[in-house]
Design a protein around this motif. Structure first.
Motif, PDB file in Angstrom:
ATOM      1  N   ASP A  79      37.229  33.815  34.703  1.00 49.06           N
ATOM      2  CA  ASP A  79      37.740  32.637  35.410  1.00 49.06           C
ATOM      3  C   ASP A  79      39.144  32.226  34.974  1.00 49.06           C
ATOM      4  O   ASP A  79      39.924  31.712  35.785  1.00 49.06           O
ATOM      5  CB  ASP A  79      36.802  31.443  35.209  1.00 49.06           C
ATOM      6  N   SER A 137      27.567  41.598  39.273  1.00 52.47           N
ATOM      7  CA  SER A 137      27.956  40.903  40.504  1.00 52.47           C
ATOM      8  C   SER A 137      29.103  39.933  40.243  1.00 52.47           C
ATOM      9  O   SER A 137      30.006  39.779  41.081  1.00 52.47           O
ATOM     10  CB  SER A 137      26.757  40.146  41.083  1.00 52.47           C
ATOM     11  N   MET A 138      29.078  39.284  39.084  1.00 48.35           N
ATOM     12  CA  MET A 138      30.148  38.360  38.713  1.00 48.35           C
ATOM     13  C   MET A 138      31.477  39.110  38.571  1.00 48.35           C
ATOM     14  O   MET A 138      32.533  38.620  38.995  1.00 48.35           O
ATOM     15  CB  MET A 138      29.776  37.661  37.404  1.00 48.35           C
ATOM     16  N   ALA A 140      32.231  41.961  40.114  1.00 47.69           N
ATOM     17  CA  ALA A 140      32.628  42.372  41.466  1.00 47.69           C
ATOM     18  C   ALA A 140      33.265  41.216  42.228  1.00 47.69           C
ATOM     19  O   ALA A 140      34.257  41.401  42.951  1.00 47.69           O
ATOM     20  CB  ALA A 140      31.412  42.905  42.226  1.00 47.69           C
ATOM     21  N   ASP A 141      32.725  40.022  42.063  1.00 44.70           N
ATOM     22  CA  ASP A 141      33.295  38.851  42.736  1.00 44.70           C
ATOM     23  C   ASP A 141      34.717  38.574  42.253  1.00 44.70           C
ATOM     24  O   ASP A 141      35.590  38.195  43.044  1.00 44.70           O
ATOM     25  CB  ASP A 141      32.417  37.624  42.496  1.00 44.70           C
ATOM     26  N   ARG A 142      34.953  38.771  40.951  1.00 45.73           N
ATOM     27  CA  ARG A 142      36.309  38.546  40.422  1.00 45.73           C
ATOM     28  C   ARG A 142      37.283  39.581  40.969  1.00 45.73           C
ATOM     29  O   ARG A 142      38.455  39.274  41.248  1.00 45.73           O
ATOM     30  CB  ARG A 142      36.294  38.598  38.886  1.00 45.73           C
ATOM     31  N   ARG A 144      36.999  41.045  43.906  1.00 43.15           N
ATOM     32  CA  ARG A 144      37.245  40.648  45.302  1.00 43.15           C
ATOM     33  C   ARG A 144      38.273  39.520  45.368  1.00 43.15           C
ATOM     34  O   ARG A 144      39.124  39.487  46.262  1.00 43.15           O
ATOM     35  CB  ARG A 144      35.934  40.213  45.965  1.00 43.15           C
ATOM     36  N   ARG A 145      38.181  38.598  44.420  1.00 40.21           N
ATOM     37  CA  ARG A 145      39.153  37.513  44.379  1.00 40.21           C
ATOM     38  C   ARG A 145      40.553  38.050  44.107  1.00 40.21           C
ATOM     39  O   ARG A 145      41.537  37.595  44.687  1.00 40.21           O
ATOM     40  CB  ARG A 145      38.761  36.497  43.303  1.00 40.21           C
ATOM     41  N   PRO A 158      35.313  47.038  45.125  1.00 37.93           N
ATOM     42  CA  PRO A 158      34.855  46.074  44.110  1.00 37.93           C
ATOM     43  C   PRO A 158      33.551  46.454  43.427  1.00 37.93           C
ATOM     44  O   PRO A 158      33.437  46.364  42.202  1.00 37.93           O
ATOM     45  CB  PRO A 158      34.713  44.771  44.906  1.00 37.93           C
ATOM     46  N   ASP A 159      32.568  46.882  44.199  1.00 39.94           N
ATOM     47  CA  ASP A 159      31.267  47.197  43.601  1.00 39.94           C
ATOM     48  C   ASP A 159      31.352  48.415  42.688  1.00 39.94           C
ATOM     49  O   ASP A 159      30.712  48.454  41.628  1.00 39.94           O
ATOM     50  CB  ASP A 159      30.222  47.429  44.694  1.00 39.94           C
ATOM     51  N   ALA A 162      33.267  47.391  39.528  1.00 39.37           N
ATOM     52  CA  ALA A 162      32.393  46.533  38.720  1.00 39.37           C
ATOM     53  C   ALA A 162      31.333  47.369  38.013  1.00 39.37           C
ATOM     54  O   ALA A 162      30.991  47.109  36.851  1.00 39.37           O
ATOM     55  CB  ALA A 162      31.735  45.477  39.597  1.00 39.37           C
TER      56      ALA A 162
END
Length: 200
Positions: A79, A137-138, A140-142, A144-145, A158-159, A162
């Motif tokens: 984050d 998953s967290m 991968a989300d980062r 994507r961001r 992303p996947d 990750a």
């Protein structure tokens, strides 16, 4: 105090959960016996059952404690950094430091506690797998961001990336458990992440 209100617990819940967590981490879920848990927590078995339920319920409390307190570096790393690449580097670096500290068992509870689990421990295995998948998953989300923010190429999957980072981190946890030093693991991490960054 009226009897109906029951007796107040005379122990520090966070402390006894911490002690149980360390034992599960060191011994694994299945190998950690109630006698060992009782000794580590300083509570007799009836008190453990009354306060936390069965062994599985206690383990769930311990894994939640681990994620909240020991593994708190992971969401912070993802984050707080300005770019996805910096976030991934920080995540891996801080994971290595956590795995190699002298203050706790080496490696990662979410991996070590699953060792040698057989039939009868499926719930514990599923719990640990769920935490590991949530971590992936967290990540991968980062990623994507990062793609959305323009600091990571749109061609990045992303996947897949990750999964690569998760496999890397889990491998480091196993290596730390086997005695690898933080310096050695940081060297491997730099080698692996440089190869990834070249392709971004």
């Amino acid at each position: 105090m009226e009897a109906a209100m029951g007796r107040q617990r005379s122990f520090d819940t966070d402390h006894v959960i911490e002690q149980a967590m360390l034992l599960f981490w060191e011994r694994g879920y299945e190998a950690a016996s109630m006698a060992e848990l009782s000794a580590a927590m300083g509570l007799n078995p009836p008190s453990i059952y009354a306060a936390f339920g069965n062994k599985q319920a206690l383990f769930e409390r311990c894994t939640a404690h681990y994620v909240k307190h020991v593994a708190a570096y992971a969401p912070r790393a993802l984050d707080e950094e300005a770019t996805a690449a910096k976030a991934l580097r920080r995540l891996v670096s801080e994971a290595i430091e956590a795995f190699c500290t002298e203050q706790r068992p080496k490696g990662c509870l979410l991996i070590s506690a699953a060792t040698n689990c057989g039939k009868g421990s499926e719930c514990a295995q599923e719990l640990l797998a769920g935490y590991r998948q949530a971590s992936e998953s967290m990540i991968a989300d980062r990623i994507r961001r990062g793609i959305a923010d323009g600091d990571m190429a749109v061609s990045v999957k992303p996947d897949l990336l990750a999964k690569f980072v998760s496999v890397l981190i889990q491998g480091f946890a196993a290596q730390a458990r086997d005695g690898a030093t933080a310096d050695a693991l940081h060297g491997v991490a730099n080698l692996a992440l440089r190869q990834v960054e070249v392709s971004l």
